[in-house]
Design an enzyme around this catalytic site. Structure first.
Site, PDB file in Angstrom:
ATOM      1  CB  CYS A  85     -17.527  -7.576 -14.631  1.00 15.73           C
ATOM      2  SG  CYS A  85     -16.471  -7.090 -13.266  1.00 15.73           S
TER       3      CYS A  85
ATOM      4  CB  CYS B  41     -19.270  -8.265  -6.111  1.00 20.40           C
ATOM      5  SG  CYS B  41     -18.380  -9.075  -7.448  1.00 20.40           S
TER       6      CYS B  41
ATOM      7  CB  CYS C 103     -19.139  -1.411  -4.831  1.00 20.31           C
ATOM      8  SG  CYS C 103     -17.574  -0.881  -4.124  1.00 20.31           S
TER       9      CYS C 103
ATOM     10  CB  CYS D 111     -15.522   6.821  -2.977  1.00 16.78           C
ATOM     11  SG  CYS D 111     -15.366   5.189  -2.241  1.00 16.78           S
TER      12      CYS D 111
ATOM     13  CG  ASP E 115      -2.390   0.064   0.801  1.00 20.04           C
ATOM     14  OD1 ASP E 115      -2.640  -0.324  -0.342  1.00 20.04           O
ATOM     15  OD2 ASP E 115      -3.231   0.455   1.614  1.00 20.04           O
TER      16      ASP E 115
HETATM   17 FE1  SF4 Z   1     -18.113  -6.957 -11.700  1.00 17.47          FE
HETATM   18 FE2  SF4 Z   1     -18.862  -7.620  -9.257  1.00 17.47          FE
HETATM   19 FE3  SF4 Z   1     -19.396  -5.193 -10.180  1.00 17.47          FE
HETATM   20 FE4  SF4 Z   1     -20.715  -7.296 -11.121  1.00 17.47          FE
HETATM   21  S1  SF4 Z   1     -20.797  -6.487  -9.032  1.00 17.47           S
HETATM   22  S2  SF4 Z   1     -19.804  -5.642 -12.330  1.00 17.47           S
HETATM   23  S3  SF4 Z   1     -19.095  -8.852 -11.116  1.00 17.47           S
HETATM   24  S4  SF4 Z   1     -17.388  -6.034  -9.798  1.00 17.47           S
HETATM   25 FE1  SF4 Z   2     -17.244   3.841  -2.754  1.00 19.47          FE
HETATM   26 FE2  SF4 Z   2     -18.037   1.363  -3.455  1.00 19.47          FE
HETATM   27 FE3  SF4 Z   2     -19.102   2.550  -1.340  1.00 19.47          FE
HETATM   28 FE4  SF4 Z   2     -19.642   3.419  -3.810  1.00 19.47          FE
HETATM   29  S1  SF4 Z   2     -20.225   1.456  -2.931  1.00 19.47           S
HETATM   30  S2  SF4 Z   2     -19.211   4.683  -2.037  1.00 19.47           S
HETATM   31  S3  SF4 Z   2     -17.679   3.101  -4.807  1.00 19.47           S
HETATM   32  S4  SF4 Z   2     -16.945   1.948  -1.597  1.00 19.47           S
END
Ligand code: SF4
Ligand code: SF4
Length: 388
Positions: free
Chosen positions: A198, A258, A254, A224, A144
């Site tokens: 994806c 996924c 996010c 963010c 990092d």
């Molecule tokens: Fe890609 Fe996961 Fe976002 Fe779907 S949710 S677009 S698989 S990163």
């Molecule tokens: Fe940031 Fe992902 Fe939260 Fe959106 S969902 S505010 S991109 S961490």
């Protein structure tokens, strides 16, 4: 010919790589892959455009060459070893957040022992392993804090692909992985990038509460929540204050949505396992925490790097989010007495959200004596929410 050169010339690098990958588990590493040490030319262009659009968080290394051009202090870099260590995504026995005892959340990346320490330990173990076989190897490890963009290295090495949510997604562990890398002068053969992607999915972009994912794999860090919870100043945008919800540090939305993370939860590293009371702490006791208490409570977590103020400010916003009437007297006390304007402005906003006679009285009292213009603006908005 020197002994060193002779060893470098005769070494079977492919075999060394395979042995290293086979040793990963014994070194506490979940995945090791190799990339070339060529400069990341295309990435530099992307980072320039990102900066021009004002999408940076401000926490990045400023020198784009350092971020995209692998270098070693005393030799030509010849390969980069990229490592991944998987972490848990579930809180077992999570304490309940309930009326009068509301709780905040730390993001998964702040659970357990600070991942910088864990990764440094793993990279040191890997360095020792390599030096036992190649004593003169030049090795420079980064976690990092290293300038190089670790996600670009991980992608090129075949650790995973860059998801539309900007995380590296590994086929094996999902995106619940910490990344580290080691630049070397060893000519280790490169691995292939992963071919999975994806596809048509856009769930992360759709779920982001603030629209920070401005396109596939493009993050406006200024929007963010993960970055905003780590800032130390005032949060002036009311919409943003609401969207932070009860997040005290970071944001996992996010990654949680996924589908590639479905069922992925990693418990093999004891030091990364969360203490539920630290991962999901009661909000009210956080407000009067001294620096010393903060260090005792959060000092070993990666959430501690910005000190206690951001977490206290975010805890205040979370109490407003929950409209917790039992917090009014503590918030009023902070509004009238705390030395830090960022804490007073957050308390003013929260009291405005909670409402009621006692909250209004505290806001009026504070308005009589407040000197800071930003806190004053917050007081006025809270006393007169419609702007009338
Ligand atoms: Fe890609 Fe996961 Fe976002 Fe779907 S949710 S677009 S698989 S990163
Ligand atoms: Fe940031 Fe992902 Fe939260 Fe959106 S969902 S505010 S991109 S961490």
């Amino acid at each position: 010919m020197s002994e060193t050169k002779a060893q470098m010339d005769t070494m079977d690098w492919q075999q060394l790589k395979l042995d290293m990958q086979a040793a990963a588990e014994s070194l506490g590493i979940d995945k090791i892959r190799i990339s070339s040490a060529d400069p990341f030319v295309e990435l530099k262009d992307i980072l320039i455009r990102h900066r021009e659009k004002g999408f940076e968080s401000g926490f990045e290394e400023k020198d784009l060459d350092k971020r995209t051009d692998p270098s070693l202090s005393h030799a030509e870099p010849r390969s980069i070893i990229s490592i991944a260590v998987a972490y848990p995504s579930k809180l077992t026995d999570a304490p309940r957040s309930e009326k009068g005892a509301y709780r905040g959340m730390l993001s998964r990346s702040a659970w357990g022992l600070d991942y910088h320490q864990v990764l440094r330990n793993r990279l040191q173990r890997l360095e020792t392993w390599i030096r036992e076989r190649v004593p003169d190897a030049l090795l420079e490890s980064m976690v990092d804090t290293g300038a190089l963009v670790n996600r670009a290295v991980a992608e090129r090495a075949g650790i995973g692909w860059t998801g539309k949510n900007c995380s590296i997604i590994t086929p094996e562990f999902g995106s619940w992985v910490y990344l580290g890398e080691m630049i070397t002068n060893l000519p280790l053969p490169s691995d292939q990038p992963v071919t999975e992607s994806c596809g048509d999915c856009t769930l992360c972009i759709d779920a982001c509460p603030t629209g920070a994912l401005v396109g596939p794999g493009q993050l406006n860090a200024q929007r963010c929540i993960s970055f905003i919870t780590q800032t130390k100043g005032h949060i002036e945008d009311d919409e943003m204050k609401k969207k932070i919800g009860n997040r005290l540090y970071g944001c996992d939305t996010c990654q949680i949505v996924c589908p590639k993370n479905k069922g992925k939860h990693w418990t093999q590293h004891p030091e990364l396992q969360p203490d539920p009371e630290q991962a999901k702490p009661l909000l009210l006791p956080l407000l009067h925490m001294t620096n010393r208490e903060f260090k005792e409570r959060f000092g070993t977590s990666s959430a501690a790097w910005r000190g206690r103020k951001p977490i206290q400010r975010n805890a205040i916003l979370a109490l407003g989010h929950f409209k917790d009437t039992s917090a009014v007297s503590v918030l009023s006390d902070l509004l009238l007495r705390d030395e830090r304007p960022e804490i007073r402005s957050a308390a003013a906003w929260s009291l405005g959200q909670i409402g009621g006679e006692e909250a209004v009285l505290a806001l009026q009292n504070a308005k009589e004596r407040e000197q800071d213009p930003i806190v004053m603006k917050e007081l006025e908005k809270s006393l007169c929410p419609s702007g009338s």
